[in-house]
Write an enzyme that holds these catalytic residues in place. Sequence first.
Site, PDB file in Angstrom:
ATOM      1  N   PRO A 111       0.584  -1.314  -0.124  1.00 28.66           N
ATOM      2  CA  PRO A 111      -0.106   0.567  -0.479  1.00 28.66           C
ATOM      3  C   PRO A 111       0.536   1.370  -0.056  1.00 28.66           C
ATOM      4  O   PRO A 111       0.431   2.223  -0.488  1.00 28.66           O
ATOM      5  CB  PRO A 111      -0.618   0.169   1.109  1.00 28.66           C
ATOM      6  CG  PRO A 111      -0.609  -1.656   0.982  1.00 28.66           C
ATOM      7  CD  PRO A 111       0.175  -2.214   1.009  1.00 28.66           C
ATOM      8  N   ARG A 123     -17.732   7.178 -41.458  1.00 24.10           N
ATOM      9  CA  ARG A 123     -17.986   9.015 -41.230  1.00 24.10           C
ATOM     10  C   ARG A 123     -18.086   9.681 -42.937  1.00 24.10           C
ATOM     11  O   ARG A 123     -17.260   9.792 -42.609  1.00 24.10           O
ATOM     12  CB  ARG A 123     -17.700   8.884 -40.209  1.00 24.10           C
ATOM     13  CG  ARG A 123     -17.809  10.566 -40.103  1.00 24.10           C
ATOM     14  CD  ARG A 123     -19.533  10.645 -39.357  1.00 24.10           C
ATOM     15  NE  ARG A 123     -19.622  11.952 -38.425  1.00 24.10           N
ATOM     16  CZ  ARG A 123     -20.294  12.639 -38.135  1.00 24.10           C
ATOM     17  NH1 ARG A 123     -21.371  12.030 -38.989  1.00 24.10           N
ATOM     18  NH2 ARG A 123     -20.832  13.303 -37.512  1.00 24.10           N
ATOM     19  N   GLU A 136       3.759  -2.640 -14.330  1.00 26.56           N
ATOM     20  CA  GLU A 136       5.535  -3.182 -14.377  1.00 26.56           C
ATOM     21  C   GLU A 136       6.632  -1.911 -14.622  1.00 26.56           C
ATOM     22  O   GLU A 136       7.591  -2.277 -14.936  1.00 26.56           O
ATOM     23  CB  GLU A 136       5.808  -3.671 -15.832  1.00 26.56           C
ATOM     24  CG  GLU A 136       5.011  -4.727 -16.024  1.00 26.56           C
ATOM     25  CD  GLU A 136       4.919  -5.863 -14.922  1.00 26.56           C
ATOM     26  OE1 GLU A 136       5.008  -5.947 -13.791  1.00 26.56           O
ATOM     27  OE2 GLU A 136       4.615  -7.242 -15.049  1.00 26.56           O
ATOM     28  N   THR A 181       6.288   2.999 -13.856  1.00 27.24           N
ATOM     29  CA  THR A 181       6.245   3.742 -14.886  1.00 27.24           C
ATOM     30  C   THR A 181       7.357   3.971 -15.539  1.00 27.24           C
ATOM     31  O   THR A 181       8.020   4.007 -16.076  1.00 27.24           O
ATOM     32  CB  THR A 181       5.831   5.196 -13.542  1.00 27.24           C
ATOM     33  OG1 THR A 181       7.158   5.208 -12.927  1.00 27.24           O
ATOM     34  CG2 THR A 181       4.445   4.729 -12.602  1.00 27.24           C
TER      35      THR A 181
END
Length: 401
Positions: free
Chosen positions: A132, A284, A379, A381
Amino acid sequence: MARLAQTAGLTDVQQEILKTVREFVDKEIIPVATELEHRDEYPQQIVDGLKELGLFGLMIPEEYGGLGESLLTYALCVEEIARGWMSVSGIINTHFIVAYMLKQHGTQEQKEYFLPRMAAGETRGAFSMSEPGLGSDVSAITSKAVKDGEEYVLNGQKMWLTNGGTSTLVAVLVRSDEGHPEGTAPHKSMTTFLVEKEPGFGEVRPGLTIPGKIDKMGYKGVDTTELIMDGLRIPANRVLGGTTGRGFYQMMDGVEVGRVNVAARGCGVAQRAFELGVSYAQQRHTFGKPIAQHQAIQFKLAEMATKVEAAHAMMVNAARKKDSGERNDLEAGMAKYLASEYCKEVVEDAFRIHGGYGFSKEYEIERLYREAPMLLIGEGTAEIQKMIIGRRLLEEYRLQG
């Protein structure tokens, strides 16, 4: 060019494997992915199909019942699966990392016991480093193992376990001061334990609790959990490799190949985003013609395709470097960094091409838009990758004298 992200130099076996996986993705994953993702439903039928294809044993040696394939083959399969639904690639990724760690670092007894079950998909792997309050600082791990006779007693709280509930084997990294005097560098006093458990939530074995799924912005379907150890007793023969103090290096080896996997996921998601963007741009119409005929959209498509190709090439290079037996942390860091950043950009461009419809849950691009950010932190930053890359570059280009 019929399709982006082609790979030169593949064997007939590799091409056949990829063809089979691609057909499975097109038939079994893409048609149901968005519906399952919106319900946050575990894709059991898809997982059963992956077992039948043998993908849970793709890199496990043939002597243990696997297919004995390379990291490159595995990464290209992950790219295909992530193109269909990134969460499915996450289901096999942590399993693959644990199997790889066992193959590279496990004792003979550990290999013989676990790998055949993992190859068959009967034993499913997860791995656990984070806590944590930890983030990217692995040296700050506080979970601890204390030896008690022929067992170790583990206490602590772990975080961000992919497959935490559905797995039956978790490789857990904790501190183990036994045999390591005070003042020992933190990374030299860590040990990986192989923790067997029942699937599910709540107390899954005495002293081990999986509280429940963490509710996420994206990357749904696959379960992401905490893990709480309170007097968890593990026999000494479940220390990975049989010797304490090597856990940090074992985990980093696993994460290194995991970064190739994340790069492959980024390539797959970007590939799908491009496919959706280029298809919508031809359907489109504005100002009397398909928006694909407007220069602004063509520029966007050109940039997207170039990023898909570049990320794929770097991912393939990193996988091949690891397969050759060479150190590949530089290549893996570059591939993971570039692929995750480019994935985010390609998905956003596809989202922009869809205009207002991209904001609707009816369109697949909405799901990809929520999934891509996970790759920016999974895995390691972007900042961690840059640190790895920078340090390795200084090693390679160190001034002499």
